[in-house]
Design a protein around this motif. Structure first.
Motif, short mmCIF file in Angstrom:
data_model
loop_
_atom_site.label_atom_id
_atom_site.label_comp_id
_atom_site.label_asym_id
_atom_site.label_seq_id
_atom_site.Cartn_x
_atom_site.Cartn_y
_atom_site.Cartn_z
N GLY A 36 0.82 -1.19 0.00
CA GLY A 36 0.00 0.00 0.00
C GLY A 36 0.86 1.24 0.00
N THR A 37 0.21 2.38 0.20
CA THR A 37 0.92 3.65 0.25
C THR A 37 0.93 4.15 1.68
OG1 THR A 37 0.24 4.16 -2.00
CG2 THR A 37 0.98 6.00 -0.66
N LEU A 38 2.10 4.56 2.13
CA LEU A 38 2.30 5.05 3.48
C LEU A 38 2.66 6.52 3.40
CD1 LEU A 38 2.62 4.36 6.51
CD2 LEU A 38 5.01 3.84 6.02
N ARG A 39 1.95 7.37 4.14
CA ARG A 39 2.26 8.80 4.17
C ARG A 39 2.94 9.09 5.51
NH1 ARG A 39 -1.04 13.71 1.82
NH2 ARG A 39 -0.04 12.71 0.07
N ILE A 40 4.14 9.63 5.42
CA ILE A 40 4.94 9.92 6.62
C ILE A 40 5.33 11.39 6.62
CG2 ILE A 40 7.11 9.45 7.83
CD1 ILE A 40 7.13 6.69 6.63
N SER A 41 5.26 12.01 7.78
CA SER A 41 5.89 13.30 7.99
C SER A 41 6.69 13.19 9.29
CB SER A 41 4.88 14.45 8.06
OG SER A 41 4.05 14.31 9.19
N ALA A 42 7.84 13.85 9.31
CA ALA A 42 8.71 13.74 10.48
C ALA A 42 9.61 14.95 10.59
CB ALA A 42 9.56 12.47 10.38
N ALA A 43 10.05 15.22 11.80
CA ALA A 43 11.05 16.26 12.05
C ALA A 43 12.02 15.72 13.09
CB ALA A 43 10.40 17.54 12.54
N VAL A 44 13.31 15.90 12.81
CA VAL A 44 14.38 15.42 13.69
C VAL A 44 15.37 16.55 13.87
CG1 VAL A 44 16.30 13.78 13.89
CG2 VAL A 44 14.16 13.04 12.86
N SER A 45 15.88 16.71 15.10
CA SER A 45 16.95 17.67 15.32
C SER A 45 18.14 16.94 15.91
CB SER A 45 16.50 18.80 16.24
OG SER A 45 16.24 18.31 17.53
N SER A 46 19.32 17.38 15.49
CA SER A 46 20.56 16.78 15.99
C SER A 46 21.53 17.91 16.35
CB SER A 46 21.18 15.88 14.92
OG SER A 46 22.43 15.39 15.38
N SER A 47 21.99 17.89 17.58
CA SER A 47 22.93 18.91 18.03
C SER A 47 24.37 18.43 17.82
CB SER A 47 22.70 19.24 19.51
OG SER A 47 22.89 18.08 20.30
N LYS A 48 24.53 17.24 17.22
CA LYS A 48 25.86 16.66 17.06
C LYS A 48 25.95 15.97 15.70
CE LYS A 48 28.93 13.42 19.32
NZ LYS A 48 29.22 12.66 20.53
N ALA A 49 27.08 16.14 15.02
CA ALA A 49 27.31 15.41 13.78
C ALA A 49 27.50 13.93 14.13
CB ALA A 49 28.55 15.94 13.07
N PRO A 100 17.31 8.75 -2.59
CA PRO A 100 16.02 8.61 -3.26
C PRO A 100 15.07 9.74 -2.87
CG PRO A 100 16.21 7.02 -1.48
CD PRO A 100 17.54 7.71 -1.57
N GLU A 101 14.09 9.96 -3.73
CA GLU A 101 13.03 10.92 -3.40
C GLU A 101 12.16 10.33 -2.30
OE1 GLU A 101 12.76 13.90 -4.17
OE2 GLU A 101 14.10 14.05 -5.87
N PRO A 102 11.59 11.12 -1.45
CA PRO A 102 11.63 12.58 -1.40
C PRO A 102 12.81 13.13 -0.58
CG PRO A 102 10.05 11.81 0.20
CD PRO A 102 10.62 10.59 -0.49
N LEU A 103 13.70 12.25 -0.10
CA LEU A 103 14.83 12.73 0.71
C LEU A 103 15.65 13.77 -0.04
CD1 LEU A 103 16.08 9.36 2.29
CD2 LEU A 103 14.35 10.94 3.14
N LEU A 104 15.90 13.50 -1.32
CA LEU A 104 16.70 14.41 -2.14
C LEU A 104 16.09 15.80 -2.19
CD1 LEU A 104 19.21 14.53 -3.94
CD2 LEU A 104 17.78 13.85 -5.86
N THR A 105 14.80 15.88 -2.46
CA THR A 105 14.10 17.17 -2.57
C THR A 105 14.21 17.98 -1.29
OG1 THR A 105 12.54 16.37 -4.20
CG2 THR A 105 11.82 18.23 -2.88
N TYR A 119 16.16 18.44 10.44
CA TYR A 119 15.71 17.81 9.19
C TYR A 119 14.20 17.64 9.27
CZ TYR A 119 20.65 16.78 8.66
OH TYR A 119 22.03 16.89 8.54
N SER A 120 13.50 18.05 8.21
CA SER A 120 12.05 17.92 8.17
C SER A 120 11.62 17.23 6.89
CB SER A 120 11.39 19.30 8.20
OG SER A 120 11.29 19.74 9.52
N LEU A 121 10.72 16.29 7.05
CA LEU A 121 10.10 15.63 5.90
C LEU A 121 8.62 15.98 5.95
CD1 LEU A 121 10.33 13.57 3.53
CD2 LEU A 121 9.65 11.82 5.19
N PRO A 122 8.15 16.86 5.04
CA PRO A 122 6.70 17.12 4.98
C PRO A 122 5.97 15.84 4.57
CG PRO A 122 7.94 18.70 3.63
CD PRO A 122 8.89 17.63 4.05
N ALA A 123 4.67 15.80 4.75
CA ALA A 123 3.89 14.61 4.41
C ALA A 123 4.29 14.10 3.02
CB ALA A 123 2.40 14.93 4.46
N SER A 124 4.83 12.88 2.98
CA SER A 124 5.33 12.29 1.75
C SER A 124 4.86 10.85 1.64
CB SER A 124 6.86 12.31 1.74
OG SER A 124 7.35 13.64 1.85
N ASP A 125 4.54 10.45 0.43
CA ASP A 125 4.03 9.09 0.19
C ASP A 125 5.15 8.13 -0.19
OD1 ASP A 125 1.47 9.93 0.70
OD2 ASP A 125 0.93 10.17 -1.40
#
Length: 167
Positions: A36-49, A100-105, A119-125
């Protein structure tokens, strides 16, 4: 055979000092259908490389009545330890290959090292293929605890909960 995942939940489980924090995570539809199709949105913050080696320890548990039973690591599924996630990513997406898309965009890296930042991923299928799951990973309620560390220092800890149904 249609399989569905429902009742999705998540939380950070570190001590509040982890440099990598999941700020938001949304998964739809609920329940999730495989295939099926999965729609994910996420936000992650990293204070360290973060650089290789990045160790990931997964503990996968399945509810058996009121008890939670830890599932073993079989064919890299279940409660597994991955000594270097960077190598796993390189095997999935060879170095030099664009993410791969949508990571690249959205400028989300798919190879180590990962720079500090947000890093933010808006709602993506994402299309979920029909995956053949082992019989011990079918119907039931599950919880997963994932801890990522480098050189003994915990970088992130996330807990997920979900239900899986086979039809």
């Amino acid at each position: 055979m249609l399989r569905e995942v429902g009742g999705f939940s998540w939380e950070n489980c570190g001590d509040g000092q982890d440099p990598v924090v999941l700020q938001s995570l949304s998964v739809a539809p609920d329940p999730i259908s495989i295939p099926g199709t999965l729609r994910i949105s996420a936000a992650v913050s990293s204070s360290k490389a973060m650089a290789s080696p990045l160790k990931a320890v997964l503990v996968v548990e399945k509810a058996l009545g009121d008890l939670w039973i830890q599932l073993p690591c079989i064919d890299q599924l279940g409660s597994c330890t991955y000594d270097d996630v960077c190598t796993v990513l390189d095997n999935l997406i060879p170095p030099g290959t664009p993410c791969p898309e949508p990571l690249l965009t959205y400028g989300i890296p798919c190879h180590c090292p990962f720079k500090a930042g947000s890093y933010s991923l808006p709602a993506s299928d994402f299309d979920l293929p029909d995956v053949e799951l082992p019989s011990w990973m079918t119907n039931g309620n599950y919880r997963v605890r994932a801890v990522v560390s480098s050189k003994g220092q915990e970088l992130a800890c996330i807990k997920l909960g979900f239900s899986l149904q086979s039809q």
